[in-house]
Design an enzyme around this catalytic site. Structure first.
Site, mmCIF file in Angstrom:
data_model
loop_
_atom_site.group_PDB
_atom_site.id
_atom_site.type_symbol
_atom_site.label_atom_id
_atom_site.label_comp_id
_atom_site.label_asym_id
_atom_site.label_seq_id
_atom_site.Cartn_x
_atom_site.Cartn_y
_atom_site.Cartn_z
ATOM 1 N N LEU A 103 -7.056 -0.825 -3.017
ATOM 2 C CA LEU A 103 -6.314 -1.401 -4.144
ATOM 3 C C LEU A 103 -6.257 -2.921 -4.061
ATOM 4 O O LEU A 103 -6.317 -3.505 -2.981
ATOM 5 C CB LEU A 103 -4.902 -0.826 -4.224
ATOM 6 C CG LEU A 103 -3.865 -1.177 -3.161
ATOM 7 C CD1 LEU A 103 -3.221 -2.533 -3.388
ATOM 8 C CD2 LEU A 103 -2.787 -0.125 -3.153
ATOM 9 N N ARG A 104 -6.168 -3.515 -5.242
ATOM 10 C CA ARG A 104 -6.031 -4.980 -5.318
ATOM 11 C C ARG A 104 -4.607 -5.292 -5.719
ATOM 12 O O ARG A 104 -4.125 -4.759 -6.744
ATOM 13 C CB ARG A 104 -6.971 -5.545 -6.391
ATOM 14 C CG ARG A 104 -8.432 -5.295 -6.125
ATOM 15 C CD ARG A 104 -9.241 -5.404 -7.406
ATOM 16 N NE ARG A 104 -8.846 -4.395 -8.386
ATOM 17 C CZ ARG A 104 -9.324 -4.314 -9.636
ATOM 18 N NH1 ARG A 104 -10.203 -5.190 -10.051
ATOM 19 N NH2 ARG A 104 -8.909 -3.373 -10.463
ATOM 20 N N GLU A 105 -3.930 -6.125 -4.936
ATOM 21 C CA GLU A 105 -2.583 -6.517 -5.347
ATOM 22 C C GLU A 105 -2.676 -7.151 -6.739
ATOM 23 O O GLU A 105 -3.622 -7.863 -7.033
ATOM 24 C CB GLU A 105 -1.985 -7.518 -4.353
ATOM 25 C CG GLU A 105 -1.506 -6.836 -3.094
ATOM 26 C CD GLU A 105 -0.983 -7.805 -2.047
ATOM 27 O OE1 GLU A 105 -0.488 -8.888 -2.394
ATOM 28 O OE2 GLU A 105 -1.085 -7.464 -0.850
ATOM 29 N N LYS B 56 -7.820 -11.555 7.443
ATOM 30 C CA LYS B 56 -7.573 -10.787 8.673
ATOM 31 C C LYS B 56 -8.632 -9.702 8.876
ATOM 32 O O LYS B 56 -9.057 -9.449 10.001
ATOM 33 C CB LYS B 56 -6.160 -10.205 8.675
ATOM 34 C CG LYS B 56 -6.014 -8.860 8.003
ATOM 35 C CD LYS B 56 -4.742 -8.140 8.423
ATOM 36 C CE LYS B 56 -4.477 -6.920 7.537
ATOM 37 N NZ LYS B 56 -5.441 -5.849 7.634
ATOM 38 N N LEU C 178 -17.622 -14.333 -7.697
ATOM 39 C CA LEU C 178 -18.572 -15.454 -7.667
ATOM 40 C C LEU C 178 -17.975 -16.677 -8.346
ATOM 41 O O LEU C 178 -18.667 -17.403 -9.034
ATOM 42 C CB LEU C 178 -19.878 -15.070 -8.374
ATOM 43 C CG LEU C 178 -20.905 -14.281 -7.559
ATOM 44 C CD1 LEU C 178 -22.192 -14.126 -8.352
ATOM 45 C CD2 LEU C 178 -21.204 -14.930 -6.221
ATOM 46 N N LYS D 108 -3.121 -14.999 -5.257
ATOM 47 C CA LYS D 108 -3.834 -14.723 -6.507
ATOM 48 C C LYS D 108 -2.797 -14.366 -7.565
ATOM 49 O O LYS D 108 -1.625 -14.146 -7.229
ATOM 50 C CB LYS D 108 -4.856 -13.616 -6.324
ATOM 51 C CG LYS D 108 -4.273 -12.249 -6.014
ATOM 52 C CD LYS D 108 -5.414 -11.262 -6.027
ATOM 53 C CE LYS D 108 -4.970 -9.858 -5.923
ATOM 54 N NZ LYS D 108 -6.039 -8.905 -6.097
ATOM 55 N N VAL E 2 0.831 -1.209 0.000
ATOM 56 C CA VAL E 2 0.000 0.000 0.000
ATOM 57 C C VAL E 2 0.867 1.261 0.000
ATOM 58 O O VAL E 2 0.647 2.187 -0.788
ATOM 59 C CB VAL E 2 -0.966 -0.015 1.216
ATOM 60 C CG1 VAL E 2 -1.629 1.345 1.405
ATOM 61 C CG2 VAL E 2 -2.022 -1.081 1.015
ATOM 62 N N THR F 30 -5.573 -0.476 7.146
ATOM 63 C CA THR F 30 -6.931 -0.903 7.509
ATOM 64 C C THR F 30 -7.011 -1.065 9.026
ATOM 65 O O THR F 30 -6.266 -1.864 9.608
ATOM 66 C CB THR F 30 -7.269 -2.239 6.809
ATOM 67 O OG1 THR F 30 -7.140 -2.041 5.401
ATOM 68 C CG2 THR F 30 -8.677 -2.689 7.140
ATOM 69 N N CYS G 190 -5.397 -9.509 3.295
ATOM 70 C CA CYS G 190 -6.515 -8.635 3.694
ATOM 71 C C CYS G 190 -7.782 -9.384 4.096
ATOM 72 O O CYS G 190 -8.207 -9.267 5.254
ATOM 73 C CB CYS G 190 -6.830 -7.663 2.560
ATOM 74 S SG CYS G 190 -5.522 -6.461 2.315
#
Ligand SMILES: NC(=O)c1ccc[n+]([C@@H]2O[C@H](COP(=O)([O-])OP(=O)(O)OC[C@H]3O[C@@H](n4cnc5c(N)ncnc54)[C@H](O)[C@@H]3O)[C@@H](O)[C@H]2O)c1
Length: 458
Positions: free
Chosen positions: A154-156, A281, A268, A338, A11, A121, A278
């Site tokens: 944000l998405r890694e 946790k 989905l 991912k 981040v 967060t 993230c």
């Protein structure tokens, strides 16, 4: 503006280099001297697409620098972002000790006005605690503070793109000055007025919505967003278990329900569950928040429980097919939680491999980016040069991260290399029909009519 970003992780580094790219002068601070040395030597401490170029360019332009002492940055900057880690404690509560330590160090050296922004967060009411901290420990004759919340979404793997083109920017403030400063920080992004560093022809994009709220609500928005997405994943995984039990196709069910615009298709996809630094946790921390506020958060406990079961169910499928695992040679494609990241924190792949190793299997693995980080956690695995080497002599291959390069493998070659051509697809990334055409036995998640399953009649 002069901006300090504390924390040079996923981040912090994306935020610091993104803000520098939009014209600010940014000092990025991390107390991990090794990380700072790597960055100053032109290296990257982790893999994130597009980030290396962004860092290089802005460092060369003298808009971005890396240091390890907070004091040297705070003195020069009115605006300070806190981007340090907030890992889970044993009981699931967020560990805020890094946030508190940073606040202590800021209050020890601050002079004049500072806007301290939590981007990490954090549980709701952390901002209040920070305000109290600064009122007690800050030298009120010399310094005064605003605290704000600016949760990060944000998405890694697409973090750089998400910085420049976010769905929305949320700021939680309790003063006009703080709101004004944050709007100024983000004006180029809000107005999409920068020269886009990632798209050749970005075109004229619409302005990014700015949600201005109180601090508590902003903090809560982040936890609620992640919990909702986790809930979608566990929901479809629950449905996929039913599909397997009764002989239906979870992929088709997911596709059709996702076409309802009230539901939406993202998150989905049936599989081995969510991981990463993230969702697991944040979900746990949010459950703790709900609990301490006396609210019934059983729903989210179930989301977590369903997710934990994904690994057990997947390993059961493997055992059902391979019978005794001891001595069996099992290949693994993908270790990161991912694709497009090297992050293996709470990666389902690692949990599955641990179970296989405990049963005596010989595990050989390949990941395009995450092997370095996985090695530190799983020394008992043989790490291979590519996906084909993994397949050599394997009794089965498990596809555990949906990297694009796995889609273009030569499956004729894969079949001939394996001792038993059998693929367990934990991410439903391949087509059952393609696999059948290549003569490969194929087990995915959520298809009722699979070789391991004798569909019962209810
Ligand atoms: N990774 C994500 O995709 C993501 C997305 C949204 C929000 N978040 C949240 O953002 C926060 C940071 O996440 P991350 O993934 O970047 O973590 P990270 O572990 O990659 O980075 C945190 C960095 O903070 C540094 N740090 C810790 N204590 C420090 C101190 N006292 N002084 C200076 N530096 C210190 C660490 O050395 C580390 O480099 C967390 O709260 C996380 O939940 C993460």
């Amino acid at each position: 503006m002069n901006i300090t970003v504390i924390g040079a992780g996923y981040v912090g580094l994306i935020t610091a280099s993104g803000l520098a790219e939009t014209g600010h002068r940014v000092i990025c601070v991390d107390d991990d001297q090794g990380k700072i040395d790597t960055l100053n030597a032109g290296g990257m401490p982790f893999y994130e697409p597009g980030l290396g170029d962004l860092v290089d360019r802005n460092r060369a332009a003298k808009r971005l620098e890396f240091i390890s002492r907070i004091e040297d940055a705070v003195a020069q900057c009115e605006v300070i972002f806190i981007c340090v880690g907030t890992p889970p404690l044993e009981d699931g509560e967020a560990d805020l000790s890094s946030v508190e330590l940073v606040a202590r160090r800021i209050s020890a050296c601050a002079r004049g006005y500072h806007l301290v922004i939590e981007k990490s967060t954090v549980p709701v009411q952390t901002g209040r605690r920070l305000q109290k901290h600064f009122s007690i420990y800050g030298d009120n004759s010399q310094s005064h503070y605003d605290v704000a919340s600016n949760p990060e979404f944000l998405r890694e793997g697409s973090g750089v793109e998400d910085f420049f083109h976010p769905d929305r920017i949320v700021i939680g403030v309790d003063s006009k000055k703080a709101a004004g400063l944050l709007e100024e920080v983000y004006r180029p992004v809000l107005e999409q007025s920068f020269v886009c560093p990632i798209h050749d022809s970005c075109g004229k994009r619409p302005h990014v919505p700015l949600v201005v709220t109180d601090i508590n609500s902003a903090e809560l928005i982040k936890h609620a967003s992640n919990s909702f997405l986790a809930m979608k994943i566990s929901f479809i995984n629950m449905i996929s278990d039913l599909c397997e039990a009764v002989g239906a196709d979870a992929g088709k069910v997911a596709q059709a329900i996702g076409m309802d615009s009230r539901i939406g298709s993202s998150f989905l996809r049936p599989g081995i569950g969510f991981g990463g630094s993230c969702f697991p946790k944040d979900l746990q921390a949010f459950v703790r928040v709900g609990q301490s506020a006396g609210c019934d958060f059983t729903l989210l406990r179930e989301v977590e429980r369903i997710n934990q079961r994904r690994v057990d169910l997947f390993v059961d499928k493997i055992k059902h097919e391979l019978w005794v695992l001891r001595g069996k040679r099992i290949g693994v494609w993908g270790l990161a939680f991912k694709p497009r990241t090297d992050d293996v924190r709470s990666a389902p792949a690692l949990a599955i491999i641990r179970r296989l190793l405990a049963e005596g299997a010989v595990v050989r693995a390949y990941d395009p980016q995450a092997m370095g980080k996985a090695k530190a956690q799983l020394p008992g695995v043989e790490y291979c040069a590519d996906a084909y080497v993994v397949a050599e002599g394997a009794d089965a291959v498990l596809a555990l991260t949906e990297w694009e390069e796995f889609l273009s493998l030569d499956f004729e070659k894969v079949r001939t290399m394996m001792a038993r051509p059998l693929i367990f697809d934990g991410r439903n990334m391949f087509s059952r029909i393609d696999m059948a055409e290549h003569g490969i036995e194929y087990v995915d998640v959520g298809s009722g009519a699979q070789l391991h399953n004798h569909t019962p009649t209810l």
